[in-house]
Design a protein around this motif. Structure first.
Motif, PDB file in Angstrom:
ATOM      1  N   ALA A   1       0.825  -1.209   0.000  1.00 56.68           N
ATOM      2  CA  ALA A   1       0.000   0.000   0.000  1.00 56.68           C
ATOM      3  C   ALA A   1       0.861   1.261   0.000  1.00 56.68           C
ATOM      4  O   ALA A   1       0.574   2.227  -0.730  1.00 56.68           O
ATOM      5  CB  ALA A   1      -0.931  -0.007   1.215  1.00 56.68           C
ATOM      6  N   VAL A   2       1.917   1.261   0.811  1.00 57.19           N
ATOM      7  CA  VAL A   2       2.804   2.427   0.858  1.00 57.19           C
ATOM      8  C   VAL A   2       3.471   2.633  -0.504  1.00 57.19           C
ATOM      9  O   VAL A   2       3.544   3.760  -1.029  1.00 57.19           O
ATOM     10  CB  VAL A   2       3.858   2.261   1.962  1.00 57.19           C
ATOM     11  CG1 VAL A   2       4.864   3.411   1.927  1.00 57.19           C
ATOM     12  CG2 VAL A   2       3.195   2.187   3.336  1.00 57.19           C
ATOM     13  N   VAL A   3       3.958   1.544  -1.084  1.00 55.61           N
ATOM     14  CA  VAL A   3       4.626   1.637  -2.390  1.00 55.61           C
ATOM     15  C   VAL A   3       3.643   2.117  -3.457  1.00 55.61           C
ATOM     16  O   VAL A   3       3.959   2.980  -4.284  1.00 55.61           O
ATOM     17  CB  VAL A   3       5.232   0.277  -2.772  1.00 55.61           C
ATOM     18  CG1 VAL A   3       5.682   0.272  -4.233  1.00 55.61           C
ATOM     19  CG2 VAL A   3       6.408  -0.054  -1.863  1.00 55.61           C
ATOM     20  N   LEU A   4       2.432   1.574  -3.461  1.00 60.50           N
ATOM     21  CA  LEU A   4       1.435   1.965  -4.453  1.00 60.50           C
ATOM     22  C   LEU A   4       1.060   3.437  -4.313  1.00 60.50           C
ATOM     23  O   LEU A   4       0.858   4.141  -5.313  1.00 60.50           O
ATOM     24  CB  LEU A   4       0.193   1.086  -4.317  1.00 60.50           C
ATOM     25  CG  LEU A   4       0.343  -0.340  -4.856  1.00 60.50           C
ATOM     26  CD1 LEU A   4      -0.737  -1.246  -4.286  1.00 60.50           C
ATOM     27  CD2 LEU A   4       0.293  -0.343  -6.389  1.00 60.50           C
ATOM     28  N   TRP A   5       0.968   3.916  -3.085  1.00 59.97           N
ATOM     29  CA  TRP A   5       0.699   5.333  -2.887  1.00 59.97           C
ATOM     30  C   TRP A   5       1.813   6.184  -3.461  1.00 59.97           C
ATOM     31  O   TRP A   5       1.563   7.190  -4.148  1.00 59.97           O
ATOM     32  CB  TRP A   5       0.526   5.632  -1.390  1.00 59.97           C
ATOM     33  CG  TRP A   5       0.629   7.094  -1.061  1.00 59.97           C
ATOM     34  CD1 TRP A   5       1.645   7.729  -0.427  1.00 59.97           C
ATOM     35  CD2 TRP A   5      -0.320   8.108  -1.393  1.00 59.97           C
ATOM     36  NE1 TRP A   5       1.382   9.078  -0.328  1.00 59.97           N
ATOM     37  CE2 TRP A   5       0.180   9.346  -0.916  1.00 59.97           C
ATOM     38  CE3 TRP A   5      -1.557   8.096  -2.047  1.00 59.97           C
ATOM     39  CZ2 TRP A   5      -0.501  10.550  -1.070  1.00 59.97           C
ATOM     40  CZ3 TRP A   5      -2.240   9.305  -2.197  1.00 59.97           C
ATOM     41  CH2 TRP A   5      -1.705  10.501  -1.716  1.00 59.97           C
TER      42      TRP A   5
END
Length: 255
Positions: free
Chosen positions: A244-248
């Motif tokens: 999720a952090v990477v996708l954000w």
């Protein structure tokens, strides 16, 4: 509209096997979708439905496409074939999309899941990738079944919108390279940089398995590794949270 009451009916046996067996789902080219919300999402996004099974007296909140076999069963029989503790009155048998990746990927942002084996994590990552505008997921190294009931539930409908493909790590790297998409990994080594310092607007990032992290082969195929900054007292993040952090970060400039 058919009505089935026997637990020995061939359809009942098929529904049980679709809920329990990955190999049977692949043979049949089908998967289960449970509950009005998910079934409604499947219809909304044009997923081909074979069969719709509803409990006696259940309300139909949407129009059913033509050609779908409709069956009613007693509530206790639906509970017997359901994969959830509290069935919601309906389930559908949907056609499974082709999991073979295209020969050439379009530009965009991708995640490569390297042995992510928990279906809840896979479904959550899929849902998050859809929310942040990823182009697709590449599943390698024996990931969880993308069309297991638990995975499909965790996607909350993303399974009907965002493509997912299964392939070997080397094949994934080849397709990404052919499309001019650099490959990174969330891991620590000498070349590791803060994820905020890399241009991920058109890139792919490897997310490793829950227990082992990114595999040595995936690391060997990556251009560079990235890390998510956090307090030193925390060793790592859950695979779905890290994704999720990477996708954000990947979609930050476009959201």
């Amino acid at each position: 509209m058919e009505h089935i009451t026997s637990r020995h009916n061939p359809l009942v046996a098929r529904l049980r096997k679709l809920g329990a067996s990955r190999s049977f789902r692949r043979i049949e080219g089908a998967f289960l979708c449970e509950g009005p919300k998910l079934v409604g999402e499947a219809i909304r996004w044009g997923v081909p439905l074979e069969i719709l099974v509803t409990a006696e007296g259940a309300r139909m909140p949407f129009a059913v496409p033509g050609g779908v076999r409709q069956v009613t069963v007693p509530a206790d029989l639906l509970a017997a074939v359901s994969t959830v503790e509290s069935p919601q009155g309906m389930l559908a048998v949907c056609r499974q999309p082709d999991l073979t990746p295209p020969e050439r990927l379009d530009g965009g942002r991708y995640l490569v899941l390297d042995g992510v084996q928990d279906p809840g994590n896979l479904g959550t990552i899929w849902r998050t990738a859809d929310a942040f505008g990823a182009a697709g997921l590449l599943l390698a190294n024996s990931c969880a079944d993308p069309f297991s009931p638990k995975t499909v539930r965790a996607t909350m409908g993303a399974a009907f919108r965002l493509p997912v493909w299964e392939l070997e790590l080397d094949a994934a790297a080849e397709r990404l390279a052919a499309a001019g998409i650099p490959l990174y990994a969330t891991a620590l080594r000498e070349d590791t940089v803060d994820v905020r310092e890399v241009d991920l607007s058109a890139a792919a990032v490897v997310i490793g398995s829950e227990g082992r992290g990114v595999s040595p082969r995936a690391l060997a195929l990556c251009r560079q590794t990235v890390k998510i900054p956090m307090l030193g007292r925390c060793e790592s993040l859950n695979a779905a949270v890290a994704a999720a952090v990477v996708l954000w970060e990947m979609g930050r400039e476009r959201l």
